[in-house]
Design a protein around this motif. Structure first.
Motif, PDB file in Angstrom:
ATOM      1  N   LYS A 545      66.517  40.199  69.060  1.00 26.67           N
ATOM      2  CA  LYS A 545      65.457  38.769  68.898  1.00 26.67           C
ATOM      3  C   LYS A 545      65.092  38.398  70.080  1.00 26.67           C
ATOM      4  O   LYS A 545      63.999  37.505  70.403  1.00 26.67           O
ATOM      5  CB  LYS A 545      65.441  38.131  67.284  1.00 26.67           C
ATOM      6  CG  LYS A 545      64.716  39.669  66.283  1.00 26.67           C
ATOM      7  CD  LYS A 545      64.770  39.076  64.776  1.00 26.67           C
ATOM      8  CE  LYS A 545      64.528  39.793  63.988  1.00 26.67           C
ATOM      9  NZ  LYS A 545      64.195  39.696  62.494  1.00 26.67           N
ATOM     10  N   GLU A 548      64.992  39.299  73.430  1.00 26.39           N
ATOM     11  CA  GLU A 548      63.653  40.237  72.933  1.00 26.39           C
ATOM     12  C   GLU A 548      62.127  39.347  73.204  1.00 26.39           C
ATOM     13  O   GLU A 548      61.422  39.438  74.336  1.00 26.39           O
ATOM     14  CB  GLU A 548      63.343  41.014  71.755  1.00 26.39           C
ATOM     15  CG  GLU A 548      61.491  41.056  71.766  1.00 26.39           C
ATOM     16  CD  GLU A 548      61.504  42.660  70.250  1.00 26.39           C
ATOM     17  OE1 GLU A 548      60.036  42.875  69.815  1.00 26.39           O
ATOM     18  OE2 GLU A 548      62.607  42.674  69.574  1.00 26.39           O
ATOM     19  N   LYS A 549      62.156  38.714  72.357  1.00 29.86           N
ATOM     20  CA  LYS A 549      61.600  37.241  72.772  1.00 29.86           C
ATOM     21  C   LYS A 549      61.425  36.393  74.118  1.00 29.86           C
ATOM     22  O   LYS A 549      60.850  36.539  75.203  1.00 29.86           O
ATOM     23  CB  LYS A 549      61.709  36.264  72.454  1.00 29.86           C
ATOM     24  CG  LYS A 549      61.410  36.080  71.002  1.00 29.86           C
ATOM     25  CD  LYS A 549      61.941  34.630  69.566  1.00 29.86           C
ATOM     26  CE  LYS A 549      60.556  34.321  68.425  1.00 29.86           C
ATOM     27  NZ  LYS A 549      61.878  33.357  67.717  1.00 29.86           N
TER      28      LYS A 549
END
Length: 721
Positions: A545, A548-549
């Motif tokens: 995550k 991803e950010k």
């Protein structure tokens, strides 16, 4: 009139022609005689005499018969490099018409000169050409057996004994404090005395030599017995433990009479002699001999109730086979028994020897050997002789190794060999066995330790499975308390090691073994707990995550950066285009006399000027000439956007003048459009009296010419793309 010179010349020519024809015929006759003589020598096994004749014949005649006999003559006299040369020629030129025996002999000669790979290829290719899959399998099994024997290393220390000479010595056997052996006759005999024309050596006799004085050479060797030795061959023997009975090999010769077969060949036979009055006496022929086949190389078992020998008698497996025959208490013999297909082959099996445990040693070129005759051993177990094993190196070589005898307790004995590094022909070697005969298939080990991948600590008692290349489980083990394991595996094979333990995820490792015997391949495995996998998965999800950010932010930054770059590129491109446009316009202005700057404006000069009549908007004929110039300019410069601006004088009211000027502008617009100018490039604009050139305070303040100047039409370039 007769020309005597011509007549003499003709007679001389006839003599020359007759002489040439005579020489040709004589040469042909001599060649035929040489071939006939060589073939006779060959048929009578006088190979040494046949070789020079065949060599000379082969210079002009390389027929299959000549090459076969020459190669075989070299083979039978153990001149193996020369034999290999001629077998090579024979198989390459006449291969399709040859039987297997020639390929076998060619392979044997290649082994003798160290060309083992080529020796194998010769037979493999031959069997493959005949679709003989059974032979291929046998040969493959023999090669594997030899690899396993070779892997043992040297099993013997060897000594070439000092009694050897350039002639043949073999068949050595220890008898009490002496060694008894066979050798070419050592006594001085006339040079023209009869010799054994197979190898042009003297015929063989048996000799005895003190074993403690082997280093003294053959000068102290003595005739074994004047009653045993004759003018024929005597060699190889067996003697009873009480030294009262002797079995020995001799040509078919007894009481001064020589017996032969249908080809006038004296075959070998086994004779028995009894020790009586300090000499060997009562020499008799054993009852199972024959005149048409050979019986040779006697050997006794430990109980002296069975005699072993070699023979090419009818009913065997081929060439020479090994047989046994029982001896009863009164010395009578039973019927000879062939030792069977496990011992005998279609090739030669000779020189049997039985040790104290009744194990059978013999020489053969039909079993898995390193070349020519090798020594083999067949263990006597459960009342039966087992499949023979090659006894190994360096006793066995690519040459003949034979007449093996051994003291089982002392692990020492004698054998003979014609290997090239000897003193010549067959030599006797003394050996000491230094390593046991343990023949094993090539094996390696896959070993390792099972550890926790996270903590690096060992994992005791893990379960290990060994899988083959098909994924089938071969063996299962439980690792030790120290987490160690070890599998015994086959060389040159693919394996997979699988490890598992409760609460751990299973793991595996592929391992390939090679040819290095007894080497250890690492099969260590690291296992991971399911709890650790869950923890790592949670960490990985969080990381994913975050990643991803981060990637999204980077993508946005990249997007902004690319947009800014694009904007700057567009600005630069626009500025460049504008600069190029301006240059183009300036260049056009410079090249077009009717285009010029008027203050901040760029105009197309209307020359002659376009004027309109008072209160009218139609185009004068004179003005059309000017408008045609305008049309040409517009067609030459497609990017010009043109405003048609028309004006009136001050006479009349403003509204009227405005409408009138617009009509005038429209008239010019329509003319230009009709002349082929795109209407989208044109703008018609009537200015009325708002932009007069001549300022008139009143209508009467200006004359008509001044009012006419104000009634004008102007062409202003409002855009130039």
């Amino acid at each position: 009139m007769i020309n005597h010179q011509d007549s003499t010349r003709k007679q001389a020519m006839k003599k020359i022609i007759y002489t040439i024809l005579f020489l040709i015929c004589a040469q042909t006759t001599f060649a035929q005689d040489d071939l006939k003589r060589a073939n006779t020598y060959f048929d009578r096994a006088f190979y040494t005499d046949a070789i020079p004749l065949y060599e000379d014949i082969a210079k002009t005649n390389k027929s299959s018969v000549v090459v076969k006999n020459l190669a075989d003559s070299y083979y039978n006299t153990y001149q193996l490099p020369n034999a290999a040369k001629w077998y090579s020629y024979l198989t390459s030129v006449y291969g399709e018409n040859l039987d297997e025996s020639y390929y076998f002999k060619y392979s044997q000669t290649l082994k003798a000169i160290g060309e083992y790979e080529e020796a194998t290829e010769v037979l493999m290719d031959y069997y493959a050409s005949k679709d003989d899959s059974d032979r291929v399998k046998i040969l493959e099994a023999q090669l594997k057996h030899l690899e396993n024997v070779d892997a043992i290393g040297n099993r013997f220390s060897l000594t070439n004994v000092a009694l050897n000479t350039p002639n043949s010595e073999f068949g050595a056997l220890r008898v009490d404090d002496n060694v008894v052996y066979a050798a070419a006759k050592k006594t001085k005999i006339p040079l023209n005395a009869k010799k054994y024309r197979w190898n042009n050596q003297n015929y063989l006799d048996m000799y005895t030599h003190p074993i403690s004085e082997l280093a003294q050479g053959d000068s102290i060797s003595k005739d074994f017995s004047s009653t045993i030795n004759t003018k024929m061959h005597e060699a190889t023997f067996a003697i009873t433990k009480d030294r009262s009975t002797l079995y020995f090999t001799r040509n078919n010769f007894l009481k001064g009479k020589r017996g032969t077969d249908g080809d006038k060949i004296s075959r070998l036979k086994i004779y028995r002699a009894t020790w009586k009055d300090d000499k060997w006496d009562d020499i008799t022929e054993l009852p199972f001999n024959g005149n048409d086949f050979s019986t040779e190389h006697p050997a006794l078992d430990a109980s002296e109730t069975t005699l072993y020998f070699a023979s090419d008698r009818p009913g065997g497996h081929g060439s020479l086979d090994l047989y046994s025959v029982s001896i009863n208490e009164v010395g009578e013999f039973g019927e000879p028994q062939n030792l069977g297909a496990d011992i005998n082959t279609e090739r030669k099996e000779q020189f049997p020897f039985i040790d104290g445990s009744n194990n059978l040693y013999f020489s053969s070129n039909g079993h898995a050997g390193f070349g020519l005759l090798d020594v083999f051993v067949s263990k006597f177990e459960n009342g039966k002789y087992q499949k023979p094993d090659n006894i190994g190196k360096p006793l066995n070589t690519g040459y003949d190794d034979f007449s093996f005898s051994m003291d089982q307790q002392a692990k020492e004995g004698f054998f003979a060999s014609n290997r090239p590094d000897g003193k010549g022909s067959d030599d006797i070697y003394r050996f000491l066995e230094t390593k046991p005969l343990v023949i094993e298939d090539c094996k390696q080990y896959i070993a390792g330790v099972i550890t926790d991948k996270t903590t690096k600590e060992i994992i005791p008692f893990a379960e290990l499975n060994l899988l083959d290349s098909n994924g089938e489980v071969i063996e299962t083990q439980t690792a030790s308390e120290n987490a160690e394991f070890k599998f015994t595996v086959t060389c040159e094979t693919q394996y997979t090691v699988v490890g598992r333990k409760t609460n751990y995820k299973e793991n595996s490792k592929n391992v390939a073994t090679d040819k290095e015997r007894s080497s250890i391949k690492d099969g260590s495995l690291e296992l991971v707990t399911f709890a650790e996998l869950d923890r790592q998965e949670a960490i990985n999800i969080g990381k994913a995550k975050e990643e991803e950010k981060r990637l999204a932010a980077l993508a946005e930054e990249e997007k902004i950066r690319e947009a800014e770059i694009k904007k700057q590129e567009e600005i630069k491109a626009k500025a460049k285009a504008e600069e190029e446009r301006k240059k183009r316009i300036e260049q056009a202005i410079a090249n077009e006399p009717l285009i010029e700057r008027d203050g901040d404006r760029i105009i197309i000069k209307a020359e002659p000027k376009i004027y309109f009549d008072y209160d009218l908007w139609y185009i004068r004929l004179k003005s059309k000439e000017t408008l045609d110039k305008i049309v040409t300019i517009l067609k030459n410069h497609k990017g010009i956007q043109l405003e048609i601006g028309t004006h009136t004088d001050i006479r009349g009211n403003n509204k009227y003048n405005q409408e009138l000027s617009q009509k005038r502008s429209n008239s010019v617009y329509e003319y230009l459009v009709e002349s082929g100018i795109d209407k989208n490039r044109l703008k018609a604009k009537g200015y009325g009296e708002t932009q007069t050139i001549v300022k008139c305070a009143t209508e009467e303040a200006c004359i008509e010419e001044q009012h006419e100047i104000n009634r004008r039409c102007e062409f202003v370039i409002v855009d130039w793309k």
